[in-house]
Design an enzyme around this catalytic site. Structure first.
Site, PDB file in Angstrom:
ATOM      1  CB  ALA A 121      -0.950   0.149   1.334  1.00 52.29           C
ATOM      2  CB  CYS A 122       3.312   2.475  -1.878  1.00 51.63           C
ATOM      3  SG  CYS A 122       3.709   0.907  -1.242  1.00 51.63           S
TER       4      CYS A 122
END
Length: 470
Positions: A8-9
């Site tokens: 998750a970025c």
């Protein structure tokens, strides 16, 4: 296969004609599913004649490595038992890479080309690509060749940069991907969803793609559009999760850089490429990566309703471990800006990549708290600031502002000195400067933390003022 924790970025790319000083930028927040995940940051030495196989601890992918490997900066997990996850860096040829921006492909395309569990995954990408490339385009080419041979274990977006070009590559299925050269006058904000839009298969200067992708789409009747070949529409997703977890982050980044443009934070058609209203400085990129819907009702630390404050996933999170900005400057040494922990509260530290080391405080990241470690020092600061956010946010912002000003002055001084040095002397000089920069930030941070802890001690609810008349 072990559990993947890096998924998750938020990524940002800024072309050299869209930036204030003519730099090409790629940047990303590396987020995890846990709040504490120690990271290291150091320089790996060049290798001239290695005879080595790479084996991934994550999925046992096995690859024969080229004999020659360039020196490069790296940000691996402190605990490599689930994979190296080197994530980001710049090699000695001044080529930068950031991997990965996790994305999701839809079930239709995955039905015909499923992911390959033992294929190339985030844990391996930087290790297998960055030490062996001499341009951003070459990065796409090498990763594409690896995917053709081994397949891809995940759907991912990958950033490549050199002084001339920025390339963004989106890997959707087990073997199919596209890449686009970001126009010099544009920027991109990407947030865990396939974003690349129209592909021009007649323009190999600005686009690259996997072998057979046109036939794959045609043969399996995957294109929903009548008159365009839109990668996002064909391979991407359009779900409730996208509208609450992903698109609002793109909306906020574009709101910062194009404030006069009104858009719906839940729109599925936010443009992938944008031209900014004003030239973008490194501080603007830092502001976005450190943001949590600041000055909107969606800020989880703001004054909106309880429902609004939890409506959207923010860019900066408690589980952000490593925020980085790779700045390829036109007339100066490349800088890798590093913020460990939560970038809302941690400063971005500028390190020169044409060096043999960063600093011991960055290569030391034990499993438990130790303030000799830069990672743990910033995680401790984050906890202190958020514990009394209303009282500590302004002193923390002042601390960050002072360090940003100091950084600009320091970089200018270093640039002047480097002009006087030959290549070998420059590397030694920049290595020394990296140590001095780390020392300055470490001392400033510990002083700031001491001030906050002292102030916080006076805020305890276990306080009783004795009546002097008793």
């Amino acid at each position: 296969m072990k559990r993947q924790t890096h998924s998750a970025c938020t990524s940002i790319m800024v072309g050299k004609k869209a930036s204030r000083d003519g730099s090409n930028f790629i940047a990303r927040n590396e987020d995890n599913f846990v709040a504490i995940w120690p990271k290291k940051f150091f320089v790996k030495k060049a290798v001239e004649d290695q005879d080595k196989k790479y084996v991934s601890p994550y999925n046992q992918l096995t690859v024969d490595l080229p004999k020659k490997a360039y020196r490069y900066t790296t940000s691996p997990d402190a605990d490599p038992s689930e994979g190296l996850y080197e994530e980001d860096g710049v090699n000695e040829k001044n080529v930068g890479m950031s991997a990965t921006e996790s994305v999701m492909a839809n079930e239709a395309v995955l039905a015909y080309d499923p992911l390959v569990p033992e294929g190339v995954a985030e844990d391996s990408m930087t290790t297998l690509v960055l030490p062996y490339i001499d341009s951003a385009r070459a990065g796409v080419e090498r990763l594409g060749e690896l995917i053709e041979e081994f397949g891809s274990a995940e759907s991912n977006g990958v950033e490549f940069v050199d002084a001339d070009e920025i390339w963004y590559m989106e890997i959707a299925t087990g073997h199919h991907w596209v890449a686009i050269k970001i126009p010099d006058d544009c920027y991109v904000v990407a947030a865990n969803q396939i974003g690349i839009e129209d592909i021009d298969f007649t323009d190999s200067n600005n686009f690259m793609w996997s072998k057979g992708i046109e036939d794959f789409v045609e043969d399996n009747q995957l294109n929903p559009d009548f008159d365009r070949w839109d990668f996002r529409h064909i391979f991407g997703t359009d779900t409730k999760k996208d509208r609450h977890y992903n698109t609002p982050r793109v909306w906020y980044g574009q709101k910062v850089l194009n404030p006069s443009t009104q858009q719906d934070p839940e729109s599925s058609e936010l443009p992938f490429l944008r031209k900014p209203e004003k030239k973008i400085a490194v501080e603007d990129i830092q502001r976005i990566l450190a943001s949590h819907y600041n000055e909107t009702k969606f800020d989880p630390l703001g004054s909106g309703s309880a429902e609004d404050k939890k409506r959207y996933r923010a860019i900066s999170l408690s589980r952000t471990e490593n925020s980085h900005i790779l700045q390829l400057r036109p007339n100066g040494e490349t800088i890798e800006w590093k913020a460990l922990g939560i970038p809302s509260f941690s400063p971005y530290v500028p390190f020169f990549t044409n060096a043999n080391a960063i600093d011991d405080s960055y290569s030391y990241a034990p499993a438990k708290l130790d303030l000799k470690s830069a990672y743990w020092m910033y995680e401790a600061l984050n906890m202190v600031v958020e514990s009394h956010y209303k009282e500590f946010v302004e002193p923390n912002l002042d601390y960050q502002k002072e360090l940003r000003s100091w950084s600009r002055k320091k970089i200018a001084e270093v640039d002047e000195e480097v002009k006087k040095l030959d290549q070998v002397a420059a590397v030694d000089y920049l290595t020394k400067q990296n140590h001095l920069i780390a020392e300055h930030f470490n001392e400033a941070t510990k002083k700031h933390m001491t001030d906050l802890v002292t102030k916080g001690a006076e805020m305890s609810k276990l306080t009783f003022l004795m009546d002097p008349n008793l």
